[in-house]
Motif scaffolding. Structure first.
Motif, PDB file in Angstrom:
ATOM      1  N   LYS A   1       5.916   3.628  -1.485  1.00  0.00           N
ATOM      2  CA  LYS A   1       5.232   2.825  -1.699  1.00  0.00           C
ATOM      3  C   LYS A   1       5.016   3.202  -3.312  1.00  0.00           C
ATOM      4  O   LYS A   1       5.331   4.106  -3.409  1.00  0.00           O
ATOM      5  N   ASN A   2       4.704   1.529  -3.784  1.00  0.00           N
ATOM      6  CA  ASN A   2       4.693   1.570  -5.465  1.00  0.00           C
ATOM      7  C   ASN A   2       3.437   1.798  -5.752  1.00  0.00           C
ATOM      8  O   ASN A   2       2.405   2.224  -5.056  1.00  0.00           O
ATOM      9  N   PHE A   3       3.302   1.667  -7.337  1.00  0.00           N
ATOM     10  CA  PHE A   3       1.855   2.735  -7.689  1.00  0.00           C
ATOM     11  C   PHE A   3       1.219   1.071  -7.751  1.00  0.00           C
ATOM     12  O   PHE A   3       0.978   0.407  -6.976  1.00  0.00           O
ATOM     13  N   ASP A   4      -0.141   1.464  -7.821  1.00  0.00           N
ATOM     14  CA  ASP A   4      -1.339   1.124  -7.542  1.00  0.00           C
ATOM     15  C   ASP A   4      -1.657   0.294  -8.486  1.00  0.00           C
ATOM     16  O   ASP A   4      -1.671   0.889  -9.658  1.00  0.00           O
ATOM     17  N   SER A   5      -1.549  -1.182  -8.948  1.00  0.00           N
ATOM     18  CA  SER A   5      -2.184  -1.789  -9.835  1.00  0.00           C
ATOM     19  C   SER A   5      -3.388  -1.528  -9.804  1.00  0.00           C
ATOM     20  O   SER A   5      -4.387  -1.275  -9.427  1.00  0.00           O
ATOM     21  N   PRO A   6      -4.148  -1.900 -12.015  1.00  0.00           N
ATOM     22  CA  PRO A   6      -5.565  -1.431 -12.529  1.00  0.00           C
ATOM     23  C   PRO A   6      -6.054  -2.957 -11.714  1.00  0.00           C
ATOM     24  O   PRO A   6      -7.841  -2.738 -11.873  1.00  0.00           O
ATOM     25  N   PHE A   7      -5.519  -4.144 -11.337  1.00  0.00           N
ATOM     26  CA  PHE A   7      -5.753  -5.715 -11.667  1.00  0.00           C
ATOM     27  C   PHE A   7      -6.073  -5.265 -10.321  1.00  0.00           C
ATOM     28  O   PHE A   7      -7.147  -6.334  -9.486  1.00  0.00           O
ATOM     29  N   THR A   8      -5.320  -4.606  -8.580  1.00  0.00           N
ATOM     30  CA  THR A   8      -5.342  -5.843  -7.552  1.00  0.00           C
ATOM     31  C   THR A   8      -5.702  -4.416  -7.121  1.00  0.00           C
ATOM     32  O   THR A   8      -5.511  -3.361  -6.977  1.00  0.00           O
ATOM     33  N   THR A   9      -6.398  -4.587  -5.264  1.00  0.00           N
ATOM     34  CA  THR A   9      -7.143  -3.941  -4.329  1.00  0.00           C
ATOM     35  C   THR A   9      -5.681  -3.931  -3.092  1.00  0.00           C
ATOM     36  O   THR A   9      -5.983  -3.318  -2.289  1.00  0.00           O
ATOM     37  N   THR A  10      -4.285  -4.589  -3.551  1.00  0.00           N
ATOM     38  CA  THR A  10      -3.833  -4.503  -2.217  1.00  0.00           C
ATOM     39  C   THR A  10      -2.961  -3.260  -2.130  1.00  0.00           C
ATOM     40  O   THR A  10      -2.762  -3.057  -3.011  1.00  0.00           O
ATOM     41  N   ALA A  11      -2.640  -3.449  -0.769  1.00  0.00           N
ATOM     42  CA  ALA A  11      -1.926  -2.107  -0.976  1.00  0.00           C
ATOM     43  C   ALA A  11      -0.456  -2.188  -1.448  1.00  0.00           C
ATOM     44  O   ALA A  11      -0.065  -3.416  -1.411  1.00  0.00           O
ATOM     45  N   SER A  12       0.014  -1.399  -1.794  1.00  0.00           N
ATOM     46  CA  SER A  12       0.986  -1.951  -2.357  1.00  0.00           C
ATOM     47  C   SER A  12       2.784  -0.404  -1.274  1.00  0.00           C
ATOM     48  O   SER A  12       3.407  -0.095  -2.677  1.00  0.00           O
ATOM     49  N   TYR A  13       2.560  -0.915  -0.338  1.00  0.00           N
ATOM     50  CA  TYR A  13       3.688  -0.263   0.088  1.00  0.00           C
ATOM     51  C   TYR A  13       5.241  -1.409   0.553  1.00  0.00           C
ATOM     52  O   TYR A  13       4.152  -2.706   0.553  1.00  0.00           O
ATOM     53  N   PHE A  14       5.821  -0.981  -0.028  1.00  0.00           N
ATOM     54  CA  PHE A  14       7.067  -2.376  -0.168  1.00  0.00           C
ATOM     55  C   PHE A  14       8.216  -1.388   1.078  1.00  0.00           C
ATOM     56  O   PHE A  14       8.164   0.045   1.488  1.00  0.00           O
ATOM     57  N   SER A  15       9.298  -2.812   1.217  1.00  0.00           N
ATOM     58  CA  SER A  15      10.058  -2.498   2.274  1.00  0.00           C
ATOM     59  C   SER A  15      11.125  -3.299   1.502  1.00  0.00           C
ATOM     60  O   SER A  15      11.378  -4.701   1.365  1.00  0.00           O
ATOM     61  N   VAL A  16      11.826  -2.480   0.954  1.00  0.00           N
ATOM     62  CA  VAL A  16      13.349  -4.498   1.084  1.00  0.00           C
ATOM     63  C   VAL A  16      14.731  -3.703   1.519  1.00  0.00           C
ATOM     64  O   VAL A  16      14.559  -3.035   1.074  1.00  0.00           O
ATOM     65  N   PHE A  17      15.516  -5.059   1.790  1.00  0.00           N
ATOM     66  CA  PHE A  17      16.251  -4.883   2.542  1.00  0.00           C
ATOM     67  C   PHE A  17      17.437  -5.922   1.062  1.00  0.00           C
ATOM     68  O   PHE A  17      17.076  -7.126   1.704  1.00  0.00           O
ATOM     69  N   GLY A  18      18.381  -5.857   0.750  1.00  0.00           N
ATOM     70  CA  GLY A  18      18.980  -6.618   0.526  1.00  0.00           C
ATOM     71  C   GLY A  18      20.667  -6.680   0.126  1.00  0.00           C
ATOM     72  O   GLY A  18      21.564  -5.685  -0.100  1.00  0.00           O
ATOM     73  N   ILE A  19      21.261  -7.500  -0.672  1.00  0.00           N
ATOM     74  CA  ILE A  19      22.580  -7.527  -0.610  1.00  0.00           C
ATOM     75  C   ILE A  19      22.487  -7.871  -1.872  1.00  0.00           C
ATOM     76  O   ILE A  19      22.589  -8.711  -3.044  1.00  0.00           O
ATOM     77  N   ASN A  20      23.675  -6.720  -2.945  1.00  0.00           N
ATOM     78  CA  ASN A  20      23.896  -7.327  -4.655  1.00  0.00           C
ATOM     79  C   ASN A  20      25.416  -7.703  -4.651  1.00  0.00           C
ATOM     80  O   ASN A  20      26.234  -6.890  -3.688  1.00  0.00           O
ATOM     81  N   TYR A  21      25.140  -8.800  -5.611  1.00  0.00           N
ATOM     82  CA  TYR A  21      27.027  -9.051  -5.684  1.00  0.00           C
ATOM     83  C   TYR A  21      26.847  -9.608  -6.823  1.00  0.00           C
ATOM     84  O   TYR A  21      26.402 -10.535  -7.440  1.00  0.00           O
TER      85      TYR A  21
END
Lengths: 405, 119
Positions: free
Chosen positions: A371-391
């Motif tokens: 869960k990321n920080f909440d923003s003072p400007f939005t009310t959407t949920a801030s959960y995240f999931s990221v799957f990536g490849i770094n090259y």
């Protein structure tokens, strides 16, 4: 126990059902390696890294055009202490410095310029980074250094024979005799001495018995000794950067809009990291961070966090938790159509778990959940999931601008 | 990984007839290295202070300090060496001898030959 197929399904589920952020704010618990680049949010295409006072002067001059204006998209990193030779600094003192010595040895100053392509502003970033406490070398380093020094001593014996050519040494055979007796006296094993003798015999026939020939023979022998220890040398160089124990490092940076005379400060930040490496692969870190941004709204964030990192061969996992106090001063209009400054302040938190698996030298697979920080400007949920490849394709190369003119 | 050589010749005049003469070496720039100390072709010590003998032991002979230094420091390409000869309360310093290598991980062999003479 989760098998591979279940694990893959778990990842897919997390991707589908956890709401990803549109753009995940990159929050790292480590200090930025170049604070000036980090505060600008930009990696320059050319990075100057002068290693002497002369190079520094030349690089500074090259950063301006013929009209005296700063060139854009440039970066510079300099460690002032290392601009000249430090003949009184022994390796022992380097690894065990006082707080003051640690500060000046580790001080790194960075700066960068960038043109904001959206607003057309020219921006300048300046930052510094240093350590006050830098742990101690690992046991593995101490062992490897000892092994290397045994080999370097062998090389030094060859050097001493070079000095005796023409005075005490008049043939390759007498050089070999002195080499073998010195190695025996130094306590080298019979196997090492035998191998050394074999190396000598391999090249003996390539040189004559003149003083020049004997010196060249010994230098060729020395090259063999040093060349055969290339792996050890690289290991010592790499391991000397790894530390265990307590490390305290601080960084600060600020960016300015050089085309703006009123309120030129764009962003500013201070980072403090206290880490304790129980071992080279296990550490916890406490991070403190203060960030100020003066955009359309003025934003101030104060963060404090804790993380744990476990490094294994090719695979890392970390968990982190961070607490934030924020304040945003936003220009708004009240019910009477008057311009007011609305203050949004509060606190929020972030928790995440991250994993990284190295597939090859420049490729890694990464996953982050949390869960990321909440923003003072939005009310959407801030959960995240990221799957990536770094090259890694490219990295900024050192550029000598003076040569390019 | 290239290897280069710094060869220096100098002189030392012993000050007293009976005091032991010792030689110590300091490798600077936080670099890694190893050294040996010879009196002519006789090994007197390695990687520590070496006792060379008294005036009569050293006169007319060369004290040879051979040091191999590797540039393992990413922060700098400088290598350097300082030699100190101590005789009782007298100390004479040779150097620092410095050399900047072209590339990280290069090696420098410092060969210092000091003739012990009353001239």
């Amino acid at each position: 126990m989760i098998d591979k197929s279940s694990f893959s399904v778990l990842i897919l589920i997390s991707l589908i059902f956890l709401k990803p952020l549109k753009a995940q704010e990159e929050i790292k618990m480590t200090l930025p390696s170049s604070p000036a680049f980090s505060i600008l949010g930009f990696e320059p295409s050319s990075v100057m890294k002068p290693t002497s006072n002369k190079d520094l002067g030349s690089d500074l001059l090259s950063a301006f055009d013929k009209d005296g204006k700063l060139l854009m998209n440039l970066g510079m990193e300099v460690s002032p202490y290392w601009l000249k030779s430090r003949s009184v600094l022994t390796r022992k003192e380097y690894f065990d410095p006082s707080v003051g010595q640690c500060f000046i040895q580790s001080l790194n100053i960075s700066s960068a310029t960038v043109k904001d392509s959206v607003k057309g502003d020219n921006k300048l970033g300046a930052g510094l980074r240093f350590k006050l406490i830098n742990g101690r070398p690992t046991d593995e380093y101490i062992e490897i250094e000892k092994k290397l020094n045994v080999q370097l001593t062998l090389s030094a014996v060859v050097g001493a024979c070079i000095a005796n050519v023409g005075t005490e040494i008049h043939s390759k055979d007498s050089a070999m005799e002195i080499l073998m007796s010195s190695l025996t006296e130094l306590g080298y094993s019979k196997d090492v001495i035998l191998l050394f003798k074999e190396n000598c015999k391999e090249i003996l026939g390539d040189f004559d018995d003149t003083n020049e020939g004997i010196k060249n023979f010994l230098k060729a022998l020395n090259e063999k000794v040093i060349g055969s220890n290339g792996v050890l040398i690289k290991q010592v160089a790499e391991l000397s950067k790894k530390r265990v124990g307590f490390i305290l490092e601080i960084a600060a940076a600020s960016s300015f809009i050089t085309t703006k005379k009123n309120e030129p400060i764009d962003r500013a930040g201070v980072w403090v990291n206290a880490s304790n490496y129980f071992s080279p692969s296990n550490s916890w870190t406490i991070t403190g961070r203060y960030m100020f941004a003066s955009w359309d709204s003025a934003m101030t964030n104060t963060d404090i966090g804790l993380s744990y990192l476990k490094e294994m061969s090719g695979f890392n996992i970390s968990i982190e938790a961070m607490f934030r106090w924020y304040r945003a001063d936003v220009m708004d209009i009240n019910i009477n159509n008057q311009v007011i400054t609305r203050v949004e302040k509060g606190n929020t938190y972030r928790i995440s778990a991250q994993g990284s698996y190295k597939l090859a030298e420049n490729i890694s697979v990464n996953i982050s959940l949390g869960k990321n920080f909440d923003s003072p400007f939005t009310t959407t949920a801030s959960y995240f999931s990221v799957f990536g490849i770094n090259y890694s394709l490219f990295k900024p190369q050192k550029v000598d601008l003076a040569k390019n003119k | 990984m290239a290897t280069s050589y710094v060869e220096i010749e100098d002189r030392y005049k012993p000050k007293t007839p009976n005091e032991q003469i010792s030689i110590s070496v300091e490798i600077g720039d936080a670099q890694n290295g190893a050294y040996v100390i010879f009196l002519g072709t006789k090994l007197k010590g390695s990687n520590a202070t070496a006792i060379m003998g008294t005036q009569s032991d050293v006169l007319g002979k060369n004290s040879i300090i051979s040091t191999t230094v590797v540039d393992v420091m990413e922060e700098t390409n400088w290598t350097s060496l300082t030699v100190k000869i101590k005789e009782g309360s007298n100390e004479q310093v040779y150097g620092p001898y410095s050399k900047e290598v072209a590339t990280h991980l290069d090696t420098v062999c410092f060969i210092i030959k000091i003739l012990n003479t009353n001239d």
